[in-house]
Design a protein around this motif. Structure first.
Motif, PDB file in Angstrom:
ATOM      1  N   GLU A  21     -12.230  -6.667   2.808  1.00 35.16           N
ATOM      2  CA  GLU A  21     -11.432  -5.455   2.673  1.00 35.16           C
ATOM      3  C   GLU A  21     -10.030  -5.614   3.255  1.00 35.16           C
ATOM      4  O   GLU A  21      -9.243  -4.667   3.239  1.00 35.16           O
ATOM      5  CB  GLU A  21     -12.137  -4.277   3.352  1.00 35.16           C
ATOM      6  CG  GLU A  21     -13.406  -3.864   2.645  1.00 35.16           C
ATOM      7  CD  GLU A  21     -14.080  -2.678   3.290  1.00 35.16           C
ATOM      8  OE1 GLU A  21     -14.717  -1.887   2.567  1.00 35.16           O
ATOM      9  OE2 GLU A  21     -13.987  -2.541   4.527  1.00 35.16           O
ATOM     10  N   GLY A  22      -9.742  -6.796   3.772  1.00 30.99           N
ATOM     11  CA  GLY A  22      -8.393  -7.051   4.262  1.00 30.99           C
ATOM     12  C   GLY A  22      -8.088  -6.464   5.622  1.00 30.99           C
ATOM     13  O   GLY A  22      -6.924  -6.181   5.923  1.00 30.99           O
ATOM     14  N   GLY A  23      -9.111  -6.273   6.466  1.00 28.09           N
ATOM     15  CA  GLY A  23      -8.859  -5.734   7.797  1.00 28.09           C
ATOM     16  C   GLY A  23      -7.984  -6.638   8.633  1.00 28.09           C
ATOM     17  O   GLY A  23      -7.098  -6.170   9.372  1.00 28.09           O
ATOM     18  N   GLY A  24      -8.194  -7.960   8.531  1.00 26.92           N
ATOM     19  CA  GLY A  24      -7.355  -8.894   9.264  1.00 26.92           C
ATOM     20  C   GLY A  24      -5.919  -8.862   8.795  1.00 26.92           C
ATOM     21  O   GLY A  24      -4.976  -8.937   9.607  1.00 26.92           O
ATOM     22  N   VAL A  25      -5.733  -8.744   7.481  1.00 26.87           N
ATOM     23  CA  VAL A  25      -4.369  -8.660   6.929  1.00 26.87           C
ATOM     24  C   VAL A  25      -3.693  -7.384   7.415  1.00 26.87           C
ATOM     25  O   VAL A  25      -2.506  -7.393   7.783  1.00 26.87           O
ATOM     26  CB  VAL A  25      -4.421  -8.703   5.393  1.00 26.87           C
ATOM     27  CG1 VAL A  25      -3.033  -8.444   4.802  1.00 26.87           C
ATOM     28  CG2 VAL A  25      -4.958 -10.042   4.915  1.00 26.87           C
ATOM     29  N   LEU A  26      -4.435  -6.277   7.450  1.00 28.93           N
ATOM     30  CA  LEU A  26      -3.880  -5.013   7.927  1.00 28.93           C
ATOM     31  C   LEU A  26      -3.418  -5.136   9.375  1.00 28.93           C
ATOM     32  O   LEU A  26      -2.315  -4.696   9.741  1.00 28.93           O
ATOM     33  CB  LEU A  26      -4.920  -3.912   7.782  1.00 28.93           C
ATOM     34  CG  LEU A  26      -4.594  -2.536   8.382  1.00 28.93           C
ATOM     35  CD1 LEU A  26      -3.278  -2.007   7.842  1.00 28.93           C
ATOM     36  CD2 LEU A  26      -5.727  -1.556   8.098  1.00 28.93           C
ATOM     37  N   GLY A 166      -4.102  -1.336  -8.170  1.00 32.45           N
ATOM     38  CA  GLY A 166      -4.405  -2.738  -8.389  1.00 32.45           C
ATOM     39  C   GLY A 166      -4.433  -3.562  -7.118  1.00 32.45           C
ATOM     40  O   GLY A 166      -4.263  -4.778  -7.148  1.00 32.45           O
ATOM     41  N   SER A 167      -4.671  -2.885  -5.965  1.00 34.32           N
ATOM     42  CA  SER A 167      -4.668  -3.583  -4.690  1.00 34.32           C
ATOM     43  C   SER A 167      -5.985  -3.318  -3.964  1.00 34.32           C
ATOM     44  O   SER A 167      -6.962  -2.871  -4.561  1.00 34.32           O
ATOM     45  CB  SER A 167      -3.470  -3.108  -3.850  1.00 34.32           C
ATOM     46  OG  SER A 167      -3.373  -3.862  -2.650  1.00 34.32           O
ATOM     47  N   VAL A 168      -6.009  -3.618  -2.657  1.00 35.58           N
ATOM     48  CA  VAL A 168      -7.201  -3.411  -1.842  1.00 35.58           C
ATOM     49  C   VAL A 168      -6.922  -2.329  -0.809  1.00 35.58           C
ATOM     50  O   VAL A 168      -5.766  -1.952  -0.558  1.00 35.58           O
ATOM     51  CB  VAL A 168      -7.650  -4.714  -1.153  1.00 35.58           C
ATOM     52  CG1 VAL A 168      -8.124  -5.717  -2.177  1.00 35.58           C
ATOM     53  CG2 VAL A 168      -6.537  -5.293  -0.303  1.00 35.58           C
ATOM     54  N   VAL A 169      -8.000  -1.858  -0.171  1.00 35.97           N
ATOM     55  CA  VAL A 169      -7.906  -0.682   0.676  1.00 35.97           C
ATOM     56  C   VAL A 169      -6.989  -0.885   1.876  1.00 35.97           C
ATOM     57  O   VAL A 169      -6.393   0.070   2.380  1.00 35.97           O
ATOM     58  CB  VAL A 169      -9.320  -0.249   1.135  1.00 35.97           C
ATOM     59  CG1 VAL A 169      -9.933  -1.282   2.076  1.00 35.97           C
ATOM     60  CG2 VAL A 169      -9.305   1.125   1.772  1.00 35.97           C
ATOM     61  N   SER A 170      -6.831  -2.122   2.346  1.00 39.72           N
ATOM     62  CA  SER A 170      -5.982  -2.356   3.517  1.00 39.72           C
ATOM     63  C   SER A 170      -4.541  -1.916   3.261  1.00 39.72           C
ATOM     64  O   SER A 170      -3.868  -1.409   4.169  1.00 39.72           O
ATOM     65  CB  SER A 170      -6.026  -3.826   3.913  1.00 39.72           C
ATOM     66  OG  SER A 170      -5.648  -4.654   2.832  1.00 39.72           O
ATOM     67  N   ALA A 171      -4.067  -2.080   2.029  1.00 43.07           N
ATOM     68  CA  ALA A 171      -2.682  -1.721   1.723  1.00 43.07           C
ATOM     69  C   ALA A 171      -2.476  -0.211   1.771  1.00 43.07           C
ATOM     70  O   ALA A 171      -1.481   0.281   2.320  1.00 43.07           O
ATOM     71  CB  ALA A 171      -2.300  -2.267   0.349  1.00 43.07           C
ATOM     72  N   SER A 172      -3.398   0.557   1.211  1.00 43.20           N
ATOM     73  CA  SER A 172      -3.259   2.016   1.229  1.00 43.20           C
ATOM     74  C   SER A 172      -3.446   2.566   2.641  1.00 43.20           C
ATOM     75  O   SER A 172      -2.792   3.541   3.025  1.00 43.20           O
ATOM     76  CB  SER A 172      -4.240   2.665   0.263  1.00 43.20           C
ATOM     77  OG  SER A 172      -5.565   2.261   0.534  1.00 43.20           O
ATOM     78  N   LEU A 173      -4.331   1.956   3.434  1.00 45.48           N
ATOM     79  CA  LEU A 173      -4.513   2.385   4.822  1.00 45.48           C
ATOM     80  C   LEU A 173      -3.259   2.084   5.647  1.00 45.48           C
ATOM     81  O   LEU A 173      -2.885   2.871   6.532  1.00 45.48           O
ATOM     82  CB  LEU A 173      -5.724   1.689   5.430  1.00 45.48           C
ATOM     83  CG  LEU A 173      -7.093   2.145   4.928  1.00 45.48           C
ATOM     84  CD1 LEU A 173      -8.195   1.231   5.460  1.00 45.48           C
ATOM     85  CD2 LEU A 173      -7.371   3.592   5.333  1.00 45.48           C
ATOM     86  N   PHE A 174      -2.614   0.963   5.381  1.00 46.42           N
ATOM     87  CA  PHE A 174      -1.364   0.635   6.068  1.00 46.42           C
ATOM     88  C   PHE A 174      -0.298   1.664   5.727  1.00 46.42           C
ATOM     89  O   PHE A 174       0.484   2.101   6.598  1.00 46.42           O
ATOM     90  CB  PHE A 174      -0.931  -0.771   5.671  1.00 46.42           C
ATOM     91  CG  PHE A 174       0.228  -1.310   6.458  1.00 46.42           C
ATOM     92  CD1 PHE A 174       0.219  -1.301   7.835  1.00 46.42           C
ATOM     93  CD2 PHE A 174       1.335  -1.842   5.799  1.00 46.42           C
ATOM     94  CE1 PHE A 174       1.293  -1.813   8.564  1.00 46.42           C
ATOM     95  CE2 PHE A 174       2.407  -2.357   6.516  1.00 46.42           C
ATOM     96  CZ  PHE A 174       2.384  -2.340   7.907  1.00 46.42           C
ATOM     97  N   GLY A 175      -0.264   2.084   4.458  1.00 50.22           N
ATOM     98  CA  GLY A 175       0.668   3.135   4.074  1.00 50.22           C
ATOM     99  C   GLY A 175       0.373   4.444   4.772  1.00 50.22           C
ATOM    100  O   GLY A 175       1.286   5.168   5.192  1.00 50.22           O
TER     101      GLY A 175
END
Length: 551
Positions: A21-26, A166-175
């Motif tokens: 889910e991209g938690g590390g990227v977030l 077209g992305s993953v949840v980490s991007a919207s949570l970062f927003g």
């Protein structure tokens, strides 16, 4: 010796996310945005035990640069913590609603400090999935707890927001984090680390913008809303629910009532296919409150087998409806019969499993979940472990019984299937094997399993009809006992054993004033564990006597 920033504490943020889910990227983005603004930042992570039994916790601490330089004798860089301390977290971000609950349980969120950002989508936990009944945690309770335990709650289906971009949840949570305004960074500073990933930057920025707008709008709306009175010196939660939130129990009931009223006002013939028009006309004679359920049962049984099977279903429901003491009202007896009977008559056997695995809609869903583009090849491998009993159940009655009695044949089958079988559904050979098995539906009524299931259904209905005359509440509980039948193979075998114990207990309880609630408690015990140990213990405490009419 004074500290690097004497009297000040760092900004703290915890991210709870599952694998992929991209938690590390977030967390990396948060650190990069802080460093872009001149802050000192660090992030760490503690992995969970497994994807759904313990999500990874990513922790970020940040401090702004000192306003007046480093004090004499102080450190040139701060010492930051490696893991969140309960009660000391400024922002908690959860990728899914259950992870939000885990954060609350761990004490990461507090009503006087924490801004809680959570996605409301659900990925059910292992405990929820393996429960024999409905083991799902109530989403309303999770959101209510989130509101009580946070200063500001931002809750939306950020997974859907990201998917639409077209992305993953980490991007919207970062927003959403940027949109809350809890960090004194500009939107451009937040976007810098996203732009550094050129390959996925466009999609991530779209998801960021959507999450940013949702959070900003709702925070602004909450700031202008009338807040409830609070005791002096306390800070209560501000519950913000963004997007489409889960319905409350009252809302679900109201929606169900509206649906039933709409169905009741519509002719049954208009709700089913041409093959069932005759049966649908007969549904008009049934209680209005149960018609919707009966119509669904008709469609389900006809798709499962054929129209004749749907007619048998309808006849069985009508036999219970004739005994319903509240036919003009809620018709709970008829509704329970319609629902549970349809589920039992459409039991899971090898033919049904093969039909489900070869459905075009299922293969299309797999492609969508894999995000396969047009022209890309996708392979679907089925891991099967058929038991001798399941093979025998599919055969004609006499042949199936012969197989079960034959030790040589049994040993050969066990040797072949011992390690399991892997079929590629998307290959010609694998699909053909499953498709041929699915097309054995016309011979199902002559199978060993079919005969056994119909015999069990008739015995179950006989007991319910017998009890309906004097104890309709107990009869409804008997009908609901079908819920212990789950799946196929060993799981279904355990359920059948539990059902036999429950029906025996119903006969022994008949005549007592509290028979219905006692049977309901036994059914709950049966759903508590697959082996049925708790149920056997509860049944053992019952009095051994049974009414003569049910013996």
């Amino acid at each position: 010796m004074t500290s690097w920033r004497d009297g000040n504490r760092p900004f703290t943020l915890a991210v709870l996310a599952m694998g992929g889910e991209g938690g590390g990227v977030l967390a990396d983005w948060v650190v990069a945005a802080g460093e872009e603004a001149g802050w000192t930042a660090q992030n760490t992570s503690v992995a969970g035990v497994a994807q759904r039994t313990g999500a990874t916790v990513y922790y970020v601490e940040m401090l702004p640069p000192p306003q007046e330089g480093i004090p004499a004798g102080g450190r040139a860089a701060p010492v930051l913590s490696l893991f969140p301390t309960p009660g000391e977290v400024d922002v908690v971000i959860a990728s899914e609603l259950m992870e939000c609950g885990r954060a609350i349980q761990r004490g990461f969120t507090t009503p006087d400090r924490t801004t809680l950002i959570t996605s409301t989508n659900r990925v059910y936990s292992i405990d929820e999935r393996i429960h024999l009944g409905d083991g799902r945690v109530d989403a309303d309770e999770l959101l209510a707890a989130a509101g009580r335990s946070s200063r500001v709650l931002v809750a939306a289906d950020f997974a859907a927001v990201a998917q639409s971009a077209g992305s993953v949840v980490s991007a919207s949570l970062f927003g959403a984090l940027a949109g809350t305004g809890v960090l004194p960074f500009t939107r451009e500073q937040f976007e810098v680390p996203i732009r550094a990933f050129a390959k996925a930057a466009d999609a991530s920025l779209r998801a960021f913008a959507a999450g940013y707008a949702v959070a900003q709008e709702q925070v602004a709306a909450a700031a202008g809303a009338q807040r409830p009175a609070r005791r002096p010196g306390t800070t209560g939660p501000v519950a913000l629910t963004i997007g489409r939130r889960p319905q409350t129990a009252a809302e679900r009931k109201a929606a169900e009532d509206r649906r039933r009223n709409a169905v009741a006002a519509t002719t049954p013939e208009a709700l089913v296919g041409p093959a069932l028009r005759g049966q649908a006309r007969a549904v008009r004679e049934l209680p209005a409150a149960a018609r919707s359920t009966v119509l669904h049962g008709l469609v389900r049984t006809s798709v499962y087998q054929d129209v004749a099977y749907a007619e048998l279903y309808l006849e069985r429901v009508r036999s219970l409806a004739a005994l319903d003491p509240d036919a003009a009202g809620a018709a709970e007896l008829t509704t329970a019969a319609a629902r549970n009977l349809a589920l039992w008559m459409c039991y899971q056997d090898t033919i049904q499993v093969a039909a489900q695995k070869t459905r075009r809609s299922r293969l299309q869903r797999v492609r969508e979940e894999a995000k396969a583009e047009e022209g890309q090849l996708v392979e679907v491998r089925e891991y099967l472990h058929p038991r001798v009993e399941e093979i025998a159940d599919t055969l004609p009655t006499r042949l199936g019984r012969y197989l079960l009695r034959s030790r040589p044949l049994t040993r050969v089958i066990e040797r072949v299937t011992r390690e399991g079988i892997v079929l590629n559904t998307t290959s010609v050979l694998g699909y053909t094997q499953l498709a041929v098995l699915a097309r054995l539906r016309p011979v199902r009524p002559r199978s060993l399993r079919f005969a056994r299931e119909q015999e069990g259904i008739e015995e179950w209905l006989r007991l319910a009809r017998e009890l309906a005359m004097d104890q309709p509440a107990l009869a409804r509980e008997v009908l609901d006992c079908q819920q212990v039948l789950k799946g196929y193979g060993a799981t279904h075998a355990h359920g059948s054993e539990s059902l036999a114990l429950l029906l025996d207990a119903a006969g022994r309880l008949a005549g007592s004033a509290d028979a219905a609630p006692r049977l309901a408690r036994l059914r709950t015990a049966a759903l508590a564990d697959e082996e049925g140990a708790r149920l056997r213990a509860e049944v053992g405490r019952l009095a051994p006597s049974a009414p003569a009419s049910l013996a």
